[in-house]
Design a protein around this motif. Structure first.
Motif, PDB file in Angstrom:
ATOM      1  N   GLY A 149       0.831  -1.199   0.000  1.00  0.00           N
ATOM      2  CA  GLY A 149       0.000   0.000   0.000  1.00  0.00           C
ATOM      3  C   GLY A 149       0.862   1.244   0.000  1.00  0.00           C
ATOM      4  N   VAL A 150       0.485   2.197  -0.823  1.00  0.00           N
ATOM      5  CA  VAL A 150       1.240   3.450  -0.948  1.00  0.00           C
ATOM      6  C   VAL A 150       0.504   4.539  -0.174  1.00  0.00           C
ATOM      7  N   PRO A 151       1.204   5.330   0.648  1.00  0.00           N
ATOM      8  CA  PRO A 151       0.535   6.369   1.463  1.00  0.00           C
ATOM      9  C   PRO A 151       0.112   7.575   0.635  1.00  0.00           C
ATOM     10  N   ILE A 152      -0.900   7.372  -0.206  1.00  0.00           N
ATOM     11  CA  ILE A 152      -1.416   8.460  -1.035  1.00  0.00           C
ATOM     12  C   ILE A 152      -2.815   8.841  -0.562  1.00  0.00           C
ATOM     13  N   GLU A 153      -3.181  10.085  -0.850  1.00  0.00           N
ATOM     14  CA  GLU A 153      -4.502  10.575  -0.472  1.00  0.00           C
ATOM     15  C   GLU A 153      -4.994  11.543  -1.545  1.00  0.00           C
ATOM     16  N   PHE A 154      -6.275  11.453  -1.886  1.00  0.00           N
ATOM     17  CA  PHE A 154      -6.868  12.351  -2.872  1.00  0.00           C
ATOM     18  C   PHE A 154      -7.754  13.372  -2.167  1.00  0.00           C
ATOM     19  N   ASP A 155      -7.646  14.615  -2.589  1.00  0.00           N
ATOM     20  CA  ASP A 155      -8.483  15.675  -2.056  1.00  0.00           C
ATOM     21  C   ASP A 155      -9.945  15.415  -2.430  1.00  0.00           C
ATOM     22  N   GLN A 156     -10.842  15.651  -1.495  1.00  0.00           N
ATOM     23  CA  GLN A 156     -12.265  15.355  -1.707  1.00  0.00           C
ATOM     24  C   GLN A 156     -12.880  16.171  -2.839  1.00  0.00           C
ATOM     25  N   ILE A 157     -12.409  17.376  -3.059  1.00  0.00           N
ATOM     26  CA  ILE A 157     -13.033  18.266  -4.042  1.00  0.00           C
ATOM     27  C   ILE A 157     -12.313  18.214  -5.396  1.00  0.00           C
ATOM     28  N   SER A 158     -11.007  18.417  -5.387  1.00  0.00           N
ATOM     29  CA  SER A 158     -10.256  18.537  -6.643  1.00  0.00           C
ATOM     30  C   SER A 158      -9.656  17.222  -7.111  1.00  0.00           C
ATOM     31  N   LEU A 159      -9.685  16.204  -6.253  1.00  0.00           N
ATOM     32  CA  LEU A 159      -9.035  14.921  -6.540  1.00  0.00           C
ATOM     33  C   LEU A 159      -7.534  15.081  -6.795  1.00  0.00           C
ATOM     34  N   ARG A 160      -6.951  16.106  -6.193  1.00  0.00           N
ATOM     35  CA  ARG A 160      -5.502  16.288  -6.290  1.00  0.00           C
ATOM     36  C   ARG A 160      -4.825  15.297  -5.353  1.00  0.00           C
ATOM     37  N   VAL A 161      -3.803  14.606  -5.850  1.00  0.00           N
ATOM     38  CA  VAL A 161      -3.166  13.558  -5.060  1.00  0.00           C
ATOM     39  C   VAL A 161      -2.034  14.143  -4.223  1.00  0.00           C
ATOM     40  N   SER A 162      -1.865  13.624  -3.027  1.00  0.00           N
ATOM     41  CA  SER A 162      -0.727  13.992  -2.178  1.00  0.00           C
ATOM     42  C   SER A 162      -0.099  12.722  -1.628  1.00  0.00           C
ATOM     43  N   MET A 320      -3.189   0.417  -7.436  1.00  0.00           N
ATOM     44  CA  MET A 320      -2.300   1.034  -6.458  1.00  0.00           C
ATOM     45  C   MET A 320      -3.075   1.254  -5.168  1.00  0.00           C
ATOM     46  N   PRO A 321      -3.068   0.273  -4.273  1.00  0.00           N
ATOM     47  CA  PRO A 321      -3.778   0.429  -2.999  1.00  0.00           C
ATOM     48  C   PRO A 321      -3.155   1.553  -2.169  1.00  0.00           C
ATOM     49  N   SER A 322      -3.986   2.206  -1.383  1.00  0.00           N
ATOM     50  CA  SER A 322      -3.508   3.247  -0.485  1.00  0.00           C
ATOM     51  C   SER A 322      -3.403   2.692   0.931  1.00  0.00           C
ATOM     52  N   SER A 323      -2.371   3.130   1.642  1.00  0.00           N
ATOM     53  CA  SER A 323      -2.216   2.731   3.047  1.00  0.00           C
ATOM     54  C   SER A 323      -2.479   3.908   3.978  1.00  0.00           C
ATOM     55  N   PHE A 324      -3.015   4.997   3.435  1.00  0.00           N
ATOM     56  CA  PHE A 324      -3.196   6.212   4.228  1.00  0.00           C
ATOM     57  C   PHE A 324      -4.650   6.358   4.659  1.00  0.00           C
ATOM     58  N   GLY A 325      -4.860   6.733   5.905  1.00  0.00           N
ATOM     59  CA  GLY A 325      -6.203   6.984   6.419  1.00  0.00           C
ATOM     60  C   GLY A 325      -7.087   5.759   6.336  1.00  0.00           C
ATOM     61  N   ASN A 326      -8.269   5.907   5.742  1.00  0.00           N
ATOM     62  CA  ASN A 326      -9.188   4.773   5.614  1.00  0.00           C
ATOM     63  C   ASN A 326      -8.966   3.978   4.332  1.00  0.00           C
ATOM     64  N   CYS A 327      -7.870   4.283   3.631  1.00  0.00           N
ATOM     65  CA  CYS A 327      -7.444   3.547   2.421  1.00  0.00           C
ATOM     66  C   CYS A 327      -8.377   3.715   1.234  1.00  0.00           C
ATOM     67  N   SER A 329      -8.510   6.021  -0.825  1.00  0.00           N
ATOM     68  CA  SER A 329      -7.840   6.673  -1.946  1.00  0.00           C
ATOM     69  C   SER A 329      -7.116   5.687  -2.855  1.00  0.00           C
ATOM     70  N   GLY A 330      -7.155   4.420  -2.500  1.00  0.00           N
ATOM     71  CA  GLY A 330      -6.536   3.413  -3.350  1.00  0.00           C
ATOM     72  C   GLY A 330      -7.171   3.388  -4.735  1.00  0.00           C
ATOM     73  N   LEU A 331      -6.366   3.122  -5.736  1.00  0.00           N
ATOM     74  CA  LEU A 331      -6.816   3.166  -7.124  1.00  0.00           C
ATOM     75  C   LEU A 331      -7.074   1.759  -7.653  1.00  0.00           C
ATOM     76  N   THR A 332      -8.210   1.587  -8.301  1.00  0.00           N
ATOM     77  CA  THR A 332      -8.593   0.291  -8.848  1.00  0.00           C
ATOM     78  C   THR A 332      -8.813   0.392 -10.358  1.00  0.00           C
ATOM     79  N   VAL A 333      -9.038  -0.757 -10.965  1.00  0.00           N
ATOM     80  CA  VAL A 333      -9.329  -0.817 -12.395  1.00  0.00           C
ATOM     81  C   VAL A 333     -10.575  -0.010 -12.731  1.00  0.00           C
ATOM     82  N   TRP A 334     -11.528   0.057 -11.806  1.00  0.00           N
ATOM     83  CA  TRP A 334     -12.844   0.642 -12.095  1.00  0.00           C
ATOM     84  C   TRP A 334     -12.945   2.117 -11.772  1.00  0.00           C
TER      85      TRP A 334
END
Length: 384
Positions: A149-162, A320-327, A329-334
């Protein structure tokens, strides 16, 4: 009729997941053996003439092999833009390290034989070895981090990744195991290629190291498989909209130890994939002993493909699963692909151009077939 002409969004997403895997396999199988050859330079070659033979065994094809990596990067950028953004944010320094290693290779190939100085040539040879080992290691470490899991997070409004990690955080125990797996796997592949392309004492040494790294590939792959049982995998517990918008925050994730093995319970037939990943190096080991060099190379190629597919099947539908917060933000095929139209246009382009690329690559390998030795290196005006 319309569904045939214009495939459903979910179908195109799945097909591009398959294409991405195929491109990664193409890169690992082709560029993998020349990375392996570079890693083996100090072990197999004991003199300047021997090292020149090894370098010239991959000289005609290494540049073409790297096209697979460029194509895979372009495919990720166009088909999976969120993956592209997240990976370059999270793995920026690691990718920079790989880039430096890959830059060293062409410089080393072109300049190492320009001077007669032994110290000059030895320095470039060790840099080439460094580039092969480092690139192989970092590719494997990156794969291990995706499983963890990668510690990534997407912003709720802009979907900007951090990205909420650091470079040294990538080198965790499990990711180091997968990094070692990548190094020994590609070294096995490189040794099998050298056994196929060289003769005499170089071929004997290549066969020796081919056996060693075939054995190590089996051992490390099995160890990694056992470690996965104790890793927190992820399960999507919300309803999946396979044709929905690319918004990773619309799903709910649950962590479960060993969840990355659940797909093998759901689809028992795919258990054949990791089994092939184990049998491939074993078959390669046996083939080397009987001097079936083509079979040994095929065995290591099949093993590499099976190991990559094993990771893909284990993670599916995650990319790319996320390991940050509630996870979530992980990215899937769908939920991380480009638009329906973009995937469709790219799909048609791939159907048109991929056979041409494969045909041309096959033609080049056919033209460049045959053994490389001191005589052929000395007689060629284009040798390194």
């Amino acid at each position: 009729m319309e569904s045939f002409i214009f495939l459903e969004y979910s179908t195109l997403r799945f097909l591009w997941w398959v294409f991405l895997g195929a491109l990664l396999i193409g890169f690992a199988v082709t560029d993998g053996f020349d990375l392996g050859v570079a890693s083996l330079l100090p072990l197999v070659a004991k003199s300047d003439k021997e090292r020149r033979v090894l370098i010239n065994s991959i000289g005609p094809v290494w540049e073409g092999n790297q096209v697979w990596l460029i194509t895979a990067g372009g495919a990720i950028f166009a088909a999976w833009p969120l993956i592209y953004a997240a990976s370059f944010s999270g793995f920026y320094l690691a990718m920079l390290l790989v880039l430096v290693a890959l830059i060293i290779r062409p410089v080393g190939f072109k300049y190492r034989s320009k001077l007669e100085s032994s110290s000059w040539r030895s320095s470039w040879d060790y840099l080439l070895c460094f580039s092969g080992v480092v690139a192989s290691l970092v590719f494997g470490v990156a794969m291990g981090n995706i499983i963890l899991g990668v510690p990534i997070e997407f912003d709720q409004i802009s979907l900007r990744v951090s990205y909420n990690g650091n470079f040294f955080g990538l080198f965790r125990p499990f990711s180091l195991v997968t990094g070692v797996l990548s190094v020994v796997m590609l070294a096995m592949h490189g040794a099998n290629f050298l056994a196929l392309k060289t003769e005499g004492v170089l071929q004997e040494r290549s066969m020796f190291y081919g056996k060693i790294f075939s054995f190590l590939t089996v051992v490390v792959f099995v160890v990694a498989g056992f470690l996965v049982k104790n890793i927190d995998g992820q399960i999507i517990t919300s309803i999946i909209d396979y044709n929905g918008p690319s918004n990773p925050l619309l799903k709910v994730i649950e962590l479960q130890k060993g969840a990355w093995l659940l797909n093998y319970e759901k689809w028992p037939m795919v258990c054949i994939v990791p089994i092939v990943g184990i049998l491939g190096p074993i078959a390669s080991f046996i083939a080397i002993g009987k001097q079936y060099h083509v079979s040994a190379f095929i065995g290591s190629s099949v093993s590499i493909a099976a190991i990559i597919v094993t990771v893909g099947v284990s993670l599916f539908p995650f990319l790319m699963p996320s390991s940050f917060g509630n996870c979530s933000s992980g990215l899937t095929v769908w939920d991380s692909s480009s638009s329906h139209l973009t995937l469709w246009v790219m799909f048609l382009s791939t159907l048109l151009f991929l056979p041409i690329v494969i045909a041309y690559t096959s033609f080049v390998y056919r033209v460049m077939r045959g053994k490389v030795n001191d005589k052929s290196v000395a007689e060629s005006h284009n040798s390194y």
